[in-house]
Write a protein that holds these residues in place. Structure first.
Motif, PDB file in Angstrom:
ATOM      1  N   ASN B 107       0.744  -1.221  -0.014  1.00  0.00           N
ATOM      2  CA  ASN B 107       0.042  -0.046  -0.103  1.00  0.00           C
ATOM      3  C   ASN B 107       0.651   1.370   0.090  1.00  0.00           C
ATOM      4  O   ASN B 107       0.227   2.467   0.069  1.00  0.00           O
ATOM      5  CB  ASN B 107      -0.893   0.134   1.270  1.00  0.00           C
ATOM      6  CG  ASN B 107      -1.905  -1.150   1.126  1.00  0.00           C
ATOM      7  OD1 ASN B 107      -2.670  -1.265  -0.070  1.00  0.00           O
ATOM      8  ND2 ASN B 107      -2.292  -1.633   2.307  1.00  0.00           N
ATOM      9  N   TYR B 108       2.044   0.952   0.051  1.00  0.00           N
ATOM     10  CA  TYR B 108       3.231   2.218  -0.054  1.00  0.00           C
ATOM     11  C   TYR B 108       4.230   1.975  -0.953  1.00  0.00           C
ATOM     12  O   TYR B 108       5.123   1.080  -1.012  1.00  0.00           O
ATOM     13  CB  TYR B 108       3.611   2.008   1.457  1.00  0.00           C
ATOM     14  CG  TYR B 108       4.734   3.034   1.893  1.00  0.00           C
ATOM     15  CD1 TYR B 108       4.474   4.196   2.205  1.00  0.00           C
ATOM     16  CD2 TYR B 108       6.048   2.522   2.017  1.00  0.00           C
ATOM     17  CE1 TYR B 108       5.604   5.184   2.268  1.00  0.00           C
ATOM     18  CE2 TYR B 108       6.979   3.420   2.433  1.00  0.00           C
ATOM     19  CZ  TYR B 108       6.735   4.859   2.800  1.00  0.00           C
ATOM     20  OH  TYR B 108       7.858   5.586   2.922  1.00  0.00           O
ATOM     21  N   LYS B 109       4.034   2.934  -1.896  1.00  0.00           N
ATOM     22  CA  LYS B 109       4.749   2.930  -3.247  1.00  0.00           C
ATOM     23  C   LYS B 109       6.010   4.096  -3.426  1.00  0.00           C
ATOM     24  O   LYS B 109       5.753   5.297  -3.118  1.00  0.00           O
ATOM     25  CB  LYS B 109       3.978   2.711  -4.314  1.00  0.00           C
ATOM     26  CG  LYS B 109       3.415   1.423  -4.209  1.00  0.00           C
ATOM     27  CD  LYS B 109       4.113   0.208  -4.423  1.00  0.00           C
ATOM     28  CE  LYS B 109       3.181  -1.123  -4.634  1.00  0.00           C
ATOM     29  NZ  LYS B 109       4.170  -2.254  -4.739  1.00  0.00           N
ATOM     30  N   TRP B 110       6.955   3.746  -4.210  1.00  0.00           N
ATOM     31  CA  TRP B 110       7.878   4.711  -4.816  1.00  0.00           C
ATOM     32  C   TRP B 110       8.339   4.572  -6.267  1.00  0.00           C
ATOM     33  O   TRP B 110       8.422   3.351  -6.393  1.00  0.00           O
ATOM     34  CB  TRP B 110       9.125   5.016  -3.948  1.00  0.00           C
ATOM     35  CG  TRP B 110       9.811   3.622  -3.522  1.00  0.00           C
ATOM     36  CD1 TRP B 110      10.712   3.142  -4.432  1.00  0.00           C
ATOM     37  CD2 TRP B 110       9.552   2.932  -2.361  1.00  0.00           C
ATOM     38  NE1 TRP B 110      10.975   1.916  -3.956  1.00  0.00           N
ATOM     39  CE2 TRP B 110      10.648   1.733  -2.705  1.00  0.00           C
ATOM     40  CE3 TRP B 110       8.883   2.898  -1.415  1.00  0.00           C
ATOM     41  CZ2 TRP B 110      10.389   0.894  -1.633  1.00  0.00           C
ATOM     42  CZ3 TRP B 110       9.088   1.749  -0.476  1.00  0.00           C
ATOM     43  CH2 TRP B 110       9.843   0.884  -0.669  1.00  0.00           C
ATOM     44  N   PRO B 111       8.365   5.718  -7.034  1.00  0.00           N
ATOM     45  CA  PRO B 111       9.205   5.332  -8.133  1.00  0.00           C
ATOM     46  C   PRO B 111      10.523   5.632  -8.329  1.00  0.00           C
ATOM     47  O   PRO B 111      11.235   5.490  -7.064  1.00  0.00           O
ATOM     48  CB  PRO B 111       8.522   6.498  -9.018  1.00  0.00           C
ATOM     49  CG  PRO B 111       8.282   7.728  -7.944  1.00  0.00           C
ATOM     50  CD  PRO B 111       8.193   7.043  -6.642  1.00  0.00           C
ATOM     51  N   SER B 112      11.198   5.595  -9.360  1.00  0.00           N
ATOM     52  CA  SER B 112      12.778   5.760  -9.612  1.00  0.00           C
ATOM     53  C   SER B 112      13.141   7.180  -9.046  1.00  0.00           C
ATOM     54  O   SER B 112      12.316   7.965  -9.106  1.00  0.00           O
ATOM     55  CB  SER B 112      12.625   5.464 -11.040  1.00  0.00           C
ATOM     56  OG  SER B 112      12.124   6.328 -11.799  1.00  0.00           O
ATOM     57  N   ALA B 113      14.418   7.382  -8.933  1.00  0.00           N
ATOM     58  CA  ALA B 113      14.991   8.354  -8.736  1.00  0.00           C
ATOM     59  C   ALA B 113      15.228   9.277 -10.013  1.00  0.00           C
ATOM     60  O   ALA B 113      15.059  10.458  -9.978  1.00  0.00           O
ATOM     61  CB  ALA B 113      16.332   8.478  -7.949  1.00  0.00           C
ATOM     62  N   SER B 114      15.259   8.377 -11.095  1.00  0.00           N
ATOM     63  CA  SER B 114      15.413   8.929 -12.340  1.00  0.00           C
ATOM     64  C   SER B 114      14.167   9.399 -12.740  1.00  0.00           C
ATOM     65  O   SER B 114      13.083   9.058 -12.247  1.00  0.00           O
ATOM     66  CB  SER B 114      16.004   8.049 -13.358  1.00  0.00           C
ATOM     67  OG  SER B 114      16.936   7.317 -13.207  1.00  0.00           O
ATOM     68  N   SER B 115      13.968  10.379 -13.855  1.00  0.00           N
ATOM     69  CA  SER B 115      12.541  10.290 -14.603  1.00  0.00           C
ATOM     70  C   SER B 115      12.148   9.060 -15.008  1.00  0.00           C
ATOM     71  O   SER B 115      12.791   8.338 -15.706  1.00  0.00           O
ATOM     72  CB  SER B 115      12.605  11.434 -15.670  1.00  0.00           C
ATOM     73  OG  SER B 115      12.378  12.647 -15.259  1.00  0.00           O
ATOM     74  N   LYS B 116      10.665   8.899 -15.164  1.00  0.00           N
ATOM     75  CA  LYS B 116      10.364   7.528 -15.019  1.00  0.00           C
ATOM     76  C   LYS B 116      10.423   6.931 -16.475  1.00  0.00           C
ATOM     77  O   LYS B 116      10.922   5.963 -16.860  1.00  0.00           O
ATOM     78  CB  LYS B 116       9.027   7.331 -14.482  1.00  0.00           C
ATOM     79  CG  LYS B 116       8.725   7.325 -13.259  1.00  0.00           C
ATOM     80  CD  LYS B 116       7.412   7.214 -12.539  1.00  0.00           C
ATOM     81  CE  LYS B 116       6.477   8.515 -12.644  1.00  0.00           C
ATOM     82  NZ  LYS B 116       5.247   8.468 -12.103  1.00  0.00           N
ATOM     83  N   ASN B 117      10.203   8.036 -17.477  1.00  0.00           N
ATOM     84  CA  ASN B 117      10.469   7.725 -18.910  1.00  0.00           C
ATOM     85  C   ASN B 117      11.947   7.428 -19.346  1.00  0.00           C
ATOM     86  O   ASN B 117      12.126   7.027 -20.386  1.00  0.00           O
ATOM     87  CB  ASN B 117       9.812   8.824 -19.589  1.00  0.00           C
ATOM     88  CG  ASN B 117      10.340   9.999 -19.690  1.00  0.00           C
ATOM     89  OD1 ASN B 117      11.254  10.445 -19.063  1.00  0.00           O
ATOM     90  ND2 ASN B 117       9.358  11.278 -20.251  1.00  0.00           N
TER      91      ASN B 117
END
Lengths: 315, 315
Positions: B107-117
């Motif tokens: 239930n707890y999320k994070w994306p990349s440090a880089s730009s996702k694309n």
């Protein structure tokens, strides 16, 4: 009215507008919803769902056990999946999106829902949203604001949320006429009401460029606690508001969380809109007293979903 | 040795390698650090700093009051700024980076440090890292892994962290020979040791393509609790490890947090590596018993900084 609410650019866009307003003065929002013209309609609305676990569980508890009847979700925040799961499984509850283009806390941060390099003007040198609305206004452009609003709506829909309305975390997407235009445009595109009040500074200028229609919902009275009212006691503030509510559509913007370790750490060094503030909001809006005040004052709770379905999406 | 540790691909890359190993068998790591060849050197290393507030405060407390002498930070996580502020203000403490290309909690999320694309192959359809290493292996390419490792290192340096080493959250950046190559390459580029053991499956294949040198540090013995040892009791597990530690460089990978509402919610539906597990790790490594066991067994604590400065960065 004992309490006056000031414009607080940092954490809200709250103000008091006393005149009932409608694009078509002959038919009020109350009448469009099927209530008498002089009905006292109220949305008790919890901001900031998704910002933390403490916010999520307090918001859910107050919607289930208290008189809170609407809330809005911060899509870019780390705990979004938790509240999104609840919202998608509880389509009877009224959830909109608290459009977020700031990341204001000291030690706990989030970036955009979009790829950061697609909304470069919204991202600070550390790779997060700017903390303050002022920095957003200085650095950002309306194209990126619109792109990010779109990404947040699309993500919420992907998670199965029946988005009932849009509103604005810290008022950031309403802070310039150009941002406000993007916000209203997206509301129209997805056929959901966007929170607006007639005293919104950017709206005055925008009205010279775009024509509002009866499907652009203007809330008659918008209230939220201020640092002064927090000092004076939340219960007294809300009691006074409920006892003196005027006819028309009112909306309370409140912030619900439990005052636990997590929430104290999220809001560290910032007592205003902090953990204690949110606990006091929770305490009041889950109290028997709050229920009694609604009844005593003949206040009718309405949701953004009713407004969306009976006005914005009406044929 | 009562406890055997298995390879657990989901949450670790832990295994037991009993043979002391060095590129130059004539000079061991212990000797390069100035200790006798038969010294029992140990790094007591806390993974996952930055993942949550509960993890940060427990990790800091165990480094200040317990025997934990090294930790690594998850740069993409929401609470990174909190631990980064601590690390940058406490340059005497040993902090590396727990390179992270998964977002494993429900239930707890994070994306990349880089730009996702810019690292598309690392990002799932919801805009976060994939939850499991298997999905990373299937979907991702080494170019994106390298780019994301670089972004995490650069961000940590920007925040003023004196990065002492690199290691691998859930072993993800070690999970294929190509990812492992990117990981080793970045360690060499920034002149920091990267956690490696000689039994790492991907390393065998990689060795056919690249030449390791005496500056590529191979830990002799790497240990972490497993779901079985958790069931059997953490204290018994660690006590046994300390009483039977072999000469050479050993590393314990532990996970520290307080078992509070936040941490229980982060790790919901996953008792392994959950809130209780982390509380038990904290309890043991801040106990007098753990100190006594070090002393009784003549165990010498060493840090990654010593290894970095005396071996990797030695002229």
């Amino acid at each position: 009215m004992k309490f006056l609410i000031r414009l607080i650019p940092l954490f809200s866009f709250t103000f008091l507008c006393s005149a009932t307003w409608s694009q078509d003065a002959s038919v009020t929002i109350a009448e469009q919803l099927g209530y008498p013209r002089d009905a006292k309609l109220l949305i008790i609305h919890a901001d900031d769902a998704g910002v933390s676990h403490a916010e999520n569980i307090a918001t859910i508890a107050a919607m289930e056990d208290g008189i809170v009847n609407s809330a809005s979700i911060m899509v870019p925040c780390p705990w979004f999946p938790e509240i999104a799961a609840y919202a998608s499984q509880h389509s009877e509850k009224d959830f909109g999106l608290h459009l977020t283009i700031t990341s204001e806390w000291k030690n706990y941060k989030w970036p955009s829902a979009s790829s950061k390099n697609e909304v470069k003007s919204l991202i600070n040198p550390n790779g997060y949203f700017y903390p303050l609305v002022d920095s957003v206004v200085v650095n950002s452009n309306a194209r990126d604001v619109e792109k990010e609003i779109n990404a947040q709506i699309e993500k919420a829909l992907k998670y199965g949320i029946d988005v009932t309305h849009l509103d604005a975390h810290m008022g950031a997407v309403m802070s310039t006429p150009e941002f406000l235009e993007a916000y209203i445009k997206k509301g129209r595109e997805y056929r959901v009401p966007v929170l607006l009040t007639n005293d919104l500074p950017a709206l005055e200028e925008l009205k010279t460029r775009i024509q509002l229609t009866s499907k652009d919902i203007i809330v008659d009275h918008l209230y939220q606690a201020s640092p002064e009212t927090f000092k004076g006691g939340m219960e007294a503030f809300y009691e006074d508001l409920l006892n003196n509510l005027e006819p028309g559509l009112s909306c309370f913007l409140i912030h619900l969380a439990f005052e636990n370790e997590e929430m104290k750490a999220v809001t560290i060094d910032h007592p205003d809109w902090g953990a204690r503030w949110r606990q006091e909001d929770y305490d009041f809006f889950t109290s028997q007293k709050s229920r009694d005040l609604l009844e005593k004052n003949n206040i009718v709770l309405v949701t953004w979903r009713e407004i969306r379905d009976k006005i914005v999406r009406a044929q």
